[in-house]
Scaffold this motif. Structure first.
Motif, PDB file in Angstrom:
ATOM      1  N   ARG A   3       0.841  -1.215   0.000  1.00 48.64           N
ATOM      2  CA  ARG A   3       0.000   0.000   0.000  1.00 48.64           C
ATOM      3  C   ARG A   3       0.866   1.252   0.000  1.00 48.64           C
ATOM      4  N   ASP A   4       1.953   1.235   0.780  1.00 53.78           N
ATOM      5  CA  ASP A   4       2.854   2.396   0.836  1.00 53.78           C
ATOM      6  C   ASP A   4       3.503   2.672  -0.518  1.00 53.78           C
ATOM      7  N   LEU A   5       3.788   1.620  -1.268  1.00 52.88           N
ATOM      8  CA  LEU A   5       4.465   1.761  -2.555  1.00 52.88           C
ATOM      9  C   LEU A   5       3.509   2.040  -3.714  1.00 52.88           C
ATOM     10  N   ALA A   6       2.223   1.917  -3.491  1.00 54.07           N
ATOM     11  CA  ALA A   6       1.234   2.006  -4.569  1.00 54.07           C
ATOM     12  C   ALA A   6       1.280   3.322  -5.339  1.00 54.07           C
ATOM     13  N   ASP A   7       1.689   4.399  -4.708  1.00 55.75           N
ATOM     14  CA  ASP A   7       1.724   5.699  -5.377  1.00 55.75           C
ATOM     15  C   ASP A   7       3.137   6.169  -5.693  1.00 55.75           C
ATOM     16  N   ALA A   8       4.102   5.282  -5.637  1.00 59.75           N
ATOM     17  CA  ALA A   8       5.488   5.652  -5.925  1.00 59.75           C
ATOM     18  C   ALA A   8       5.599   6.172  -7.353  1.00 59.75           C
ATOM     19  N   ASP A   9       6.542   7.066  -7.576  1.00 63.22           N
ATOM     20  CA  ASP A   9       6.731   7.647  -8.907  1.00 63.22           C
ATOM     21  C   ASP A   9       7.111   6.598  -9.949  1.00 63.22           C
ATOM     22  N   ASP A  10       7.981   5.670  -9.573  1.00 65.52           N
ATOM     23  CA  ASP A  10       8.459   4.650 -10.493  1.00 65.52           C
ATOM     24  C   ASP A  10       7.723   3.337 -10.199  1.00 65.52           C
ATOM     25  N   ALA A  11       6.723   3.036 -11.015  1.00 61.41           N
ATOM     26  CA  ALA A  11       5.870   1.866 -10.786  1.00 61.41           C
ATOM     27  C   ALA A  11       6.662   0.565 -10.837  1.00 61.41           C
ATOM     28  N   ARG A  12       7.620   0.463 -11.758  1.00 67.25           N
ATOM     29  CA  ARG A  12       8.420  -0.760 -11.851  1.00 67.25           C
ATOM     30  C   ARG A  12       9.282  -0.925 -10.603  1.00 67.25           C
ATOM     31  N   ALA A  13       9.962   0.130 -10.192  1.00 65.98           N
ATOM     32  CA  ALA A  13      10.824   0.057  -9.006  1.00 65.98           C
ATOM     33  C   ALA A  13      10.010  -0.298  -7.769  1.00 65.98           C
ATOM     34  N   ALA A  14       8.806   0.253  -7.664  1.00 58.78           N
ATOM     35  CA  ALA A  14       7.943  -0.053  -6.515  1.00 58.78           C
ATOM     36  C   ALA A  14       7.570  -1.526  -6.506  1.00 58.78           C
ATOM     37  N   VAL A  43       9.200  -4.039  -7.962  1.00 56.74           N
ATOM     38  CA  VAL A  43      10.399  -4.839  -7.703  1.00 56.74           C
ATOM     39  C   VAL A  43      10.772  -4.784  -6.221  1.00 56.74           C
ATOM     40  N   GLU A  44      10.665  -3.605  -5.613  1.00 54.12           N
ATOM     41  CA  GLU A  44      10.977  -3.480  -4.186  1.00 54.12           C
ATOM     42  C   GLU A  44      10.063  -4.385  -3.361  1.00 54.12           C
ATOM     43  N   TRP A  45       8.773  -4.386  -3.679  1.00 57.21           N
ATOM     44  CA  TRP A  45       7.825  -5.221  -2.939  1.00 57.21           C
ATOM     45  C   TRP A  45       8.097  -6.709  -3.184  1.00 57.21           C
ATOM     46  N   LEU A  46       8.383  -7.064  -4.422  1.00 57.94           N
ATOM     47  CA  LEU A  46       8.672  -8.464  -4.728  1.00 57.94           C
ATOM     48  C   LEU A  46       9.945  -8.928  -4.013  1.00 57.94           C
ATOM     49  N   LEU A  74      17.837 -15.470  -7.878  1.00 59.62           N
ATOM     50  CA  LEU A  74      16.880 -16.058  -8.821  1.00 59.62           C
ATOM     51  C   LEU A  74      15.758 -15.086  -9.175  1.00 59.62           C
ATOM     52  N   LEU A  75      15.332 -14.278  -8.211  1.00 55.83           N
ATOM     53  CA  LEU A  75      14.327 -13.257  -8.520  1.00 55.83           C
ATOM     54  C   LEU A  75      14.893 -12.268  -9.533  1.00 55.83           C
ATOM     55  N   GLY A  76      16.146 -11.840  -9.334  1.00 58.02           N
ATOM     56  CA  GLY A  76      16.780 -10.926 -10.283  1.00 58.02           C
ATOM     57  C   GLY A  76      16.849 -11.525 -11.668  1.00 58.02           C
ATOM     58  N   LEU A  77      17.202 -12.794 -11.743  1.00 52.97           N
ATOM     59  CA  LEU A  77      17.270 -13.497 -13.022  1.00 52.97           C
ATOM     60  C   LEU A  77      15.886 -13.561 -13.660  1.00 52.97           C
ATOM     61  N   THR A  78      14.886 -13.829 -12.853  1.00 53.29           N
ATOM     62  CA  THR A  78      13.510 -13.894 -13.345  1.00 53.29           C
ATOM     63  C   THR A  78      13.074 -12.535 -13.881  1.00 53.29           C
ATOM     64  N   MET A  79      13.386 -11.476 -13.116  1.00 53.57           N
ATOM     65  CA  MET A  79      12.989 -10.128 -13.523  1.00 53.57           C
ATOM     66  C   MET A  79      13.697  -9.691 -14.812  1.00 53.57           C
ATOM     67  N   ALA A  80      14.943 -10.098 -14.964  1.00 51.89           N
ATOM     68  CA  ALA A  80      15.698  -9.719 -16.158  1.00 51.89           C
ATOM     69  C   ALA A  80      15.285 -10.547 -17.375  1.00 51.89           C
ATOM     70  N   GLY A  81      14.742 -11.712 -17.093  1.00 53.99           N
ATOM     71  CA  GLY A  81      14.369 -12.615 -18.174  1.00 53.99           C
ATOM     72  C   GLY A  81      15.485 -13.610 -18.406  1.00 53.99           C
ATOM     73  N   ALA A  82      15.209 -14.851 -18.178  1.00 57.58           N
ATOM     74  CA  ALA A  82      16.242 -15.890 -18.282  1.00 57.58           C
ATOM     75  C   ALA A  82      16.732 -16.055 -19.715  1.00 57.58           C
ATOM     76  N   VAL A  83      15.881 -15.839 -20.678  1.00 54.62           N
ATOM     77  CA  VAL A  83      16.252 -15.999 -22.079  1.00 54.62           C
ATOM     78  C   VAL A  83      15.837 -14.724 -22.832  1.00 54.62           C
ATOM     79  N   PRO A  84      16.692 -13.698 -22.778  1.00 50.09           N
ATOM     80  CA  PRO A  84      16.312 -12.445 -23.445  1.00 50.09           C
ATOM     81  C   PRO A  84      16.174 -12.623 -24.958  1.00 50.09           C
ATOM     82  N   ARG A  85      15.305 -11.838 -25.502  1.00 47.49           N
ATOM     83  CA  ARG A  85      15.097 -11.901 -26.964  1.00 47.49           C
ATOM     84  C   ARG A  85      16.270 -11.254 -27.663  1.00 47.49           C
ATOM     85  N   GLY A  86      16.695 -11.871 -28.729  1.00 53.01           N
ATOM     86  CA  GLY A  86      17.873 -11.375 -29.441  1.00 53.01           C
ATOM     87  C   GLY A  86      17.552 -10.637 -30.608  1.00 53.01           C
TER      88      GLY A  86
END
Length: 188
Positions: free
Chosen positions: A73-84, A86-89, A176-188
């Motif tokens: 709830r605290d992060l719901a109005d953060a300026d950077d929606a992605r960062a908010a 990721v922080e919660w996750l 592993l969360l970082g790997l998941t967020m970055a995408g294990a198999v990025p599109r080339g």
């Protein structure tokens, strides 16, 4: 509903404290009989306060789950929606990986419980809390189309289960969360 007697309130508090210790040491399948013994009560007292294991687990995890929901709830109005998001996750991942038994509790099959239906209370509450963060991130194009908070809670649960026996489960889960967020198999 009548107020609990003082001894019943003390028993409830003592059972929760002991259950937290036992679950931390032995996971979600910690012995209810052992919890009763350590708390100095009979197994009937445990069942009177917590009619099934799920009720005990929900009570043990409730405080931290509420903290995670409050953080969402605290992060719901953060300026950077992605960062908010990721922080919660990351906070959710750290807790799930460091709290032995939570990941199992989040995946427990509750069909046998007549009053619980097919919902998992912890996972449902977390998903509902995270949904506004996911929605904002989706509007910003920062999350995969169609991804839901329930999907992300499921991924984190899987990460926590996969790292449970790792020497440093929190660090490995975060990696592993970082790997998941970055995408294990990025599109080339």
């Amino acid at each position: 509903m009548p107020a609990q007697r003082a001894d019943a309130r003390r028993n409830h508090a003592r059972l929760l404290a002991v259950a937290e210790e036992e679950i931390a040491a032995h996971g979600a399948d910690a012995s209810l009989e052992q919890i009763a013994r350590v708390a100095g009560v009979g197994s009937a007292t445990v069942r009177r306060h917590f009619p099934h294991r799920r009720a005990l687990l929900d009570a043990v995890f409730r405080g931290r789950i509420e903290t995670l929901c409050s953080r969402a709830r605290d992060l719901a109005d953060a300026d950077d929606a992605r960062a908010a998001l990721v922080e919660w996750l990351r906070a959710l991942t750290e807790y799930a990986a460091s709290t032995r038994g939570l990941a199992v509790a989040l995946t427990r099959d509750l069909e046998a419980l007549p009053d619980a239906g097919h919902e998992n209370a912890c996972a449902t509450v977390l998903s509902e809390a995270g949904e506004p963060l996911v929605r904002r991130a989706a509007e910003a194009g920062a999350v995969a189309p169609g991804a839901t908070a329930a999907d992300l809670v499921t991924l984190i649960t899987g990460i926590a289960l996969a790292t449970e026996h790792h020497p440093d489960p929190v660090a490995e889960a975060d990696r592993l969360l970082g790997l998941t967020m970055a995408g294990a198999v990025p599109r080339g």
